[in-house]
Motif scaffolding. Structure first.
Motif, PDB file in Angstrom:
ATOM      1  N   PRO A   8      58.379  42.231  79.687  1.00 12.43           N
ATOM      2  CA  PRO A   8      57.590  41.932  78.477  1.00 12.43           C
ATOM      3  C   PRO A   8      57.080  43.197  77.776  1.00 12.43           C
ATOM      4  O   PRO A   8      57.015  43.244  76.542  1.00 12.43           O
ATOM      5  CB  PRO A   8      56.439  41.087  79.005  1.00 12.43           C
ATOM      6  CG  PRO A   8      56.979  40.435  80.235  1.00 12.43           C
ATOM      7  CD  PRO A   8      57.860  41.486  80.851  1.00 12.43           C
TER       8      PRO A   8
ATOM      9  N   ASP B 172      59.856  44.836  75.782  1.00 11.87           N
ATOM     10  CA  ASP B 172      60.029  44.160  74.485  1.00 11.87           C
ATOM     11  C   ASP B 172      58.901  44.510  73.519  1.00 11.87           C
ATOM     12  O   ASP B 172      59.146  44.799  72.339  1.00 11.87           O
ATOM     13  CB  ASP B 172      60.072  42.639  74.691  1.00 11.87           C
ATOM     14  CG  ASP B 172      61.324  42.185  75.429  1.00 11.87           C
ATOM     15  OD1 ASP B 172      62.325  42.935  75.419  1.00 11.87           O
ATOM     16  OD2 ASP B 172      61.305  41.088  76.017  1.00 11.87           O
ATOM     17  N   THR B 173      57.670  44.498  74.006  1.00 12.19           N
ATOM     18  CA  THR B 173      56.518  44.755  73.137  1.00 12.19           C
ATOM     19  C   THR B 173      56.598  46.130  72.487  1.00 12.19           C
ATOM     20  O   THR B 173      56.362  46.279  71.280  1.00 12.19           O
ATOM     21  CB  THR B 173      55.208  44.653  73.940  1.00 12.19           C
ATOM     22  OG1 THR B 173      55.050  43.307  74.399  1.00 12.19           O
ATOM     23  CG2 THR B 173      54.011  45.034  73.086  1.00 12.19           C
TER      24      THR B 173
ATOM     25  N   GLN C 291      59.311  47.970  72.340  1.00 11.36           N
ATOM     26  CA  GLN C 291      60.692  48.224  71.890  1.00 11.36           C
ATOM     27  C   GLN C 291      61.279  49.452  72.599  1.00 11.36           C
ATOM     28  O   GLN C 291      61.841  50.355  71.968  1.00 11.36           O
ATOM     29  CB  GLN C 291      60.751  48.375  70.369  1.00 11.36           C
ATOM     30  CG  GLN C 291      60.317  47.112  69.634  1.00 11.36           C
ATOM     31  CD  GLN C 291      60.460  47.225  68.129  1.00 11.36           C
ATOM     32  OE1 GLN C 291      60.385  48.301  67.546  1.00 11.36           O
ATOM     33  NE2 GLN C 291      60.694  46.092  67.475  1.00 11.36           N
TER      34      GLN C 291
END
Length: 265
Positions: free
Chosen positions: A39, A42-43, A45
């Motif tokens: 996560p 993703d946050t 990038q």
């Protein structure tokens, strides 16, 4: 070690003071489990670097990228090559901490992850704690001075402004290599005055202290150790939800750090 009286200690302290006033540039996040790590990838990038700075046969994974004004590096120890499960525990944590510091020269380390918590100390499922100090609870060496070495008490880097601004809970962290808690572990955890327990923090602290890298510890509670439910069952039941809370807190911490010096934390 430099001899006493040659001014080296004063010079080192002056350099350290200068560094604390410089804006933080490079941050390393050390996190034990893939569920906790992805996560954040993703946050922020982040991109996995296939041409890793680590030894080619090591399973450790390095994700990095620029987020606002910060160079963010997330290190996950990866999967055990034989069993294919997350490489949790103090051995992997100490190895990746050492390798990350040598390769990336961070201004700050964040050891993030899930943990057990003690309701007797005010912990609840989903609480996120900023640890004030860390120690081991399963290195029992009942010989004078060696006993202190076994506990390995170390202070986290002080961040009073971050704690106040983000309204995180404060507590002491105790580390051991077992998910379950024996009666001997319990006694040492009680002696450590710990609110949360994990399987990596004190190992990260040992290496970071040795190499003089400021480190903070952010732990989210997945299970209540003194709550009566089986630890493994409660941990798995709450992992996804608590990981989301951890990710939100880490994002807030990174946003707070951005543009600040160590002395402003």
């Amino acid at each position: 070690m430099a001899p006493h009286g040659d001014g080296s200690n004063a010079a080192e302290e002056a350099i350290a003071a200068q560094l604390e006033k410089r804006p933080i540039s490079t941050v390393v996040i050390i996190i034990a489990m893939q569920t906790e790590a992805l996560p954040l990838v993703d946050t922020f990038q982040l991109v996995e670097d296939r041409d890793s700075v680590f030894p080619k046969d090591a399973p450790w994974l390095w994700y990095h990228g620029i987020y606002r004004d910060l160079n963010i590096n997330l290190i996950w120890p990866g999967k055990d090559p034989t069993l294919g499960i997350d490489s949790v525990g103090t051995i992997s944590a100490s190895l990746v901490t050492y390798a990350s510091i040598c390769a990336l020269q961070p201004d700050l380390i964040i050891n993030a992850g899930t943990s057990g918590g003690f309701k007797a100390k005010g912990a609840s499922i989903g609480d996120v704690f900023l640890a004030s100090e860390v120690a081991f609870h399963d290195r029992r060496i009942p010989i004078p001075v060696f006993d202190l070495y076994g506990v390995g008490l170390r202070q986290a880097f002080p961040t009073p402004n971050l704690l106040k601004e983000l309204n995180l809970k404060a507590g002491k962290l105790s580390t051991g290599d077992s998910l379950e808690m024996s009666s001997q572990d319990e006694a040492t955890i009680f002696a450590n005055d710990a609110t949360v327990k994990d399987m990596e923090g004190a190992a990260v602290a040992y290496v970071a202290d040795m190499l003089k890298v400021p480190t903070i510890f952010i732990k989210a509670v997945t299970d209540i150790v003194d709550g009566g439910k089986p630890t493994a069952e409660e941990f798995l039941q709450n992992l996804a939800t608590v990981t989301a809370a951890l990710g939100q807190s880490i994002t807030q911490v990174i946003d707070f750090i951005n543009g600040k010096s160590l002395s402003e934390l």
